[in-house]
Design a protein around this motif. Structure first.
Motif, short mmCIF file in Angstrom:
data_model
loop_
_atom_site.label_atom_id
_atom_site.label_comp_id
_atom_site.label_asym_id
_atom_site.label_seq_id
_atom_site.Cartn_x
_atom_site.Cartn_y
_atom_site.Cartn_z
N LEU A 24 4.71 0.02 2.96
CA LEU A 24 5.84 -0.06 3.89
C LEU A 24 6.53 1.30 3.93
CD1 LEU A 24 7.46 -3.51 2.97
CD2 LEU A 24 5.58 -3.03 4.55
N TYR A 25 6.79 1.80 5.15
CA TYR A 25 7.47 3.08 5.35
C TYR A 25 8.84 2.81 5.96
CZ TYR A 25 2.70 4.90 4.90
OH TYR A 25 1.43 5.20 4.46
N GLU B 154 5.19 -0.34 -6.30
CA GLU B 154 5.15 1.08 -6.66
C GLU B 154 5.94 1.87 -5.62
OE1 GLU B 154 2.00 4.82 -7.07
OE2 GLU B 154 1.47 3.03 -5.91
N TYR B 155 6.96 2.61 -6.09
CA TYR B 155 7.70 3.51 -5.20
C TYR B 155 6.96 4.84 -5.19
CZ TYR B 155 11.42 0.07 -5.23
OH TYR B 155 12.15 -1.09 -5.08
N THR C 109 8.99 5.15 0.70
CA THR C 109 7.64 4.61 0.89
C THR C 109 7.32 3.72 -0.29
OG1 THR C 109 6.93 6.57 2.11
CG2 THR C 109 5.21 5.17 1.23
N ILE C 110 6.97 2.47 -0.03
CA ILE C 110 6.71 1.50 -1.10
C ILE C 110 5.30 0.96 -0.96
CG2 ILE C 110 7.49 -0.64 -2.20
CD1 ILE C 110 10.21 -0.24 -0.94
N ASN C 111 4.56 0.99 -2.06
CA ASN C 111 3.24 0.37 -2.12
C ASN C 111 3.34 -0.97 -2.84
OD1 ASN C 111 1.97 2.60 -0.91
ND2 ASN C 111 1.73 3.63 -2.88
N TYR C 112 2.72 -1.98 -2.28
CA TYR C 112 2.61 -3.28 -2.93
C TYR C 112 1.13 -3.51 -3.24
CZ TYR C 112 7.43 -4.16 -1.49
OH TYR C 112 8.79 -4.09 -1.32
#
Length: 717
Positions: free
Chosen positions: A289-290, A314-315, A322-325
């Motif tokens: 997600l951005y 994960e940030y 920007t967040i990684n799931y």
């Protein structure tokens, strides 16, 4: 020969003009600074109306040259001061430039048409640098001048071609909100040369609010998302500024000066509206997600059919925008399209944060590449052939998709052995990892052997060979990085100049995609401290509560090492490679260990970063192997108030380094050209021609009516 004679005549004429009517405040005209000269730019032979015309009422200007000219890069190079709503139209007819003014001119206003480097001759492409045509619709030409210097606050490098905007101090601005750059057009515009130096001309003797911008998209407008910006904390008046010198640098072909103004430019930490900008699924187990602004407040993130504890967050970026799931589930549970939602705090139309729900529909499917398809088809043919020939078919080894990288080469004993994984780990069997001490490094063994060389080892099983002794185990910790979840550190008390063996069996690591590692066997050595130098920094803070970040940089300015949260005391940089280094310091006002940018709206300057300079005025120091260099870093001196004298001293050093490099490069090209000439390849004039500089200073001066100055002292009054 005729053109050379003409050149001398024009130079004499320009100096005469400078010393009399056009710059009546100048004194002590000196020779232009720089190296030898090269090919000539076009020479101005006529202008109608003349330069510095007053009571201008027309809309057409013509400038004639001694040769055919063309206009290049007009959109990037040409601008007016003050800016006009409609840019004048430029056309070339033979040896003439015709300027048609399309805007309605204000009364009693001084205008300057700045051509930059857009005017070139039609044959060789020689540039007439810094041509300016000045006129006034009133009875007088505004004639005040100010100089300045623009640098990057984070890097300390000059910001070339930056624009400087001057606004009369009475221009309205909302308290605590600096809106001038966004609401108003500047009264005067100047542009810095490649070295960050500018000379702003045709100013009035009034107070100005002054800004500098890095115009990255060449629209002569401040764009907060793309342009660096700098501002002065107080108004400035050319009548109250110190005297300064101006000259034309014939080595690098631009105007330069002793700067009165100093801008530390930065990318604005401005207000950003929070919103979900984009969502995507770039990998089977990864959703990204951005967001439009840093630090989004996430109230809920959910994916249908996946439990919350099966999602790892994960940030990815420093600003956490920007967040990684990562989806910690078997691949067979992941459909091609995943659906879910994210609930977060979003800015509404009046910039209040309110809860907002965004539905997610994320697609991912593996598609075979052309190369993979070709390899598969070739392998299928081999399998069919093996069946026809009644021979055993051995399928190729499929590469393990598990990806990990780790520190290679000799290890600094003060560092960890770092492992970077492509995906977050879900299982780590530290009990399976084995680290052994393998003794002194080869070079240390060699020193102990007769003749200075180690005995050739015999392999086990060879005649006379001894069985390899059991190596001592080394205790260690294997820990996840606190800032990056995909990085792990193997930590122990490393012994310098020693050898180690690491063995990690297959399956010790498992990631979110259920992939496992192959066996890792790694032998490495630690560095020998005798081959390196040490830099000891004695920090004397402004106060016991002051905090700093001390940087060790190479000669080119790249950070080699850093010490955060430094206060008064001694700090050591060990294992410094022999060579030239420099030390710089960040005044870390909020003690976060990071450089913080400025904020134009809040009128907050960026945190200061300054170089350490020794008693001889030198920044660069020599580090030798097995040697210690001491640095006395008195922060009251390093972060002393910025003055006209200190800026000019800093610039003098910077320019000396630049000039040295330029001359070294030119000498290298000259020698290469001479070598080609001796080898019969021609090009003997290449080095000479490249080392020559043109008469751009003199020509620009004639064309501008005193806008480009060829060596003088100026008092601004």
């Amino acid at each position: 020969m005729a053109k050379a004679n003409l050149k001398r005549v024009v130079q004499a004429a320009v100096l005469l003009i400078f010393s009399s009517s056009l710059l009546w405040r100048c004194a002590n005209i000196s020779a232009p600074q720089g190296g030898p000269q090269d090919s000539l730019p076009p020479i101005i032979v006529s202008a109608a109306p003349m330069f510095n015309t007053t009571e201008f009422t027309g809309n057409t200007i013509t400038i004639g040259f001694d040769e055919y000219v063309v206009i290049k890069d007009q959109q990037k190079e040409f601008f007016t001061s003050p800016m006009m709503k409609r840019t004048p139209q430029l056309t070339t007819v033979g040896k003439t430039i015709r300027i048609t003014i399309l805007d309605t001119l204000a009364e009693n206003q001084t205008y300057a048409l700045n051509f930059g480097n857009s005017v070139v001759d039609n044959n060789e492409g020689n540039v007439l640098s810094d041509l300016r045509y000045v006129f006034s619709t009133g009875r007088e030409i505004d004639s005040m001048v100010m100089s300045g210097y623009t640098v990057s606050a984070s890097k300390g490098d000059s910001v070339s071609k930056s624009l400087i905007f001057f606004y009369p101090a009475e221009v309205d601005s909302i308290p605590d909100y600096d809106s001038i750059l966004l609401k108003h057009k500047p009264a005067v515009v100047a542009r810095a040369a490649n070295n960050g130096i500018f000379v702003a001309q045709n100013l009035k003797p009034i107070d100005y609010k002054i800004y500098a911008i890095q115009d990255n998209n060449n629209n002569f407008t401040y764009d907060p998302e793309t342009d660096m910006v700098g501002f002065l904390d107080s108004v400035r008046n050319p009548l109250r500024e110190p005297d300064f010198s101006v000259w034309y640098d014939t080595t690098r072909h631009y105007l330069t000066a002793n700067p009165q103004l100093y801008f530390k430019m930065f990318t604005d930490g401005r207000f950003k509206r929070q919103s979900l900008a984009e969502s995507k699924r770039s990998e089977q187990h990864k959703i990204t997600l951005y967001f439009g602004a840093p630090q989004p407040e996430i109230l809920e993130f959910s994916i249908d059919s996946i439990a919350p504890h099966e999602i790892i967050t994960e940030y990815e970026t420093k600003g956490r925008d920007t967040i990684n799931y990562w989806l910690n589930v078997p691949a067979e549970r992941l459909a091609d399209t995943l659906r879910g939602r994210v609930v977060y705090m979003k800015h509404d139309s009046v910039n209040n944060l309110v809860p907002d729900t965004a539905k997610l529909e994320l697609f991912w499917k593996y598609f075979e590449s052309k190369e993979e398809k070709k390899a598969r088809e070739e392998e299928e043919k081999k399998k069919e052939k093996a069946l026809r020939d009644s021979v055993e078919y051995v399928p190729p080894v499929v590469p393990n998709p598990f990806k990990v990288d780790y520190t290679r080469g000799e290890l600094n004993p003060e560092r960890d052995l770092a492992f970077t994984f492509a995906m977050p780990l879900t299982e780590v069997d530290t009990s399976a990892i084995e680290l052994y001490f393998a003794g002194a490094a080869v070079e240390q063994q060699a020193a102990a052997q007769p003749g200075g060389r180690p005995d050739k080892a015999k392999k086990e099983g060879e005649e006379g060979a001894e069985p390899e002794p059991e190596l001592p185990r080394v205790s260690f910790k294997f820990e996840q990085d606190t800032a990056n979840m995909k990085v792990w550190h193997l930590r122990t008390s490393w012994t310098p100049t020693s050898k180690y063996k690491l063995m990690i069996p297959a399956g010790a690591f498992r990631n979110v995609a259920a992939q496992q590692n192959d066996t890792i066997r790694y032998e490495f050595s630690t560095l020998n401290p005798d081959k390196f130098g040490t830099v000891v920094v004695n920090v004397v803070g402004k106060s016991p509560q002051s905090h700093y970040v001390v940087y060790l940089r190479n000669e080119g300015g790249k950070v080699i090492d850093e010490i955060r949260h430094a206060q008064t005391g001694l700090y050591r940089f060990n294992y410094v490679p022999a060579g030239k280094v420099r030390v710089s310091v960040l005044e870390d006002t909020n003690d976060n260990g990071l450089w913080d940018t400025g904020n134009l709206i809040e009128r907050r300057q960026p945190e200061r970063t300054e170089p350490y300079v020794d008693a001889n005025g030198e920044e660069i120091m020599e580090v030798k192997a097995n040697w210690e260099v001491e640095v006395q870093a008195d922060m009251n001196k390093i972060f002393a108030p910025i003055t006209f004298e200190s800026v000019n001293e800093q610039l003098r050093k910077t320019e000396a380094v630049r000039l040295k490099k330029i001359m070294e490069d030119r000498e290298k090209r000259r020698l290469e050209a001479l070598k080609r000439e001796q080898e019969g390849e021609g090009g003997g004039l290449g080095g000479f021609a490249s080392g020559m500089s043109s008469m751009k200073g003199a020509m620009g001066s004639l064309g501008s009516g005193g806008s480009s100055m060829s060596g003088m002292n100026y008092n601004g009054r």
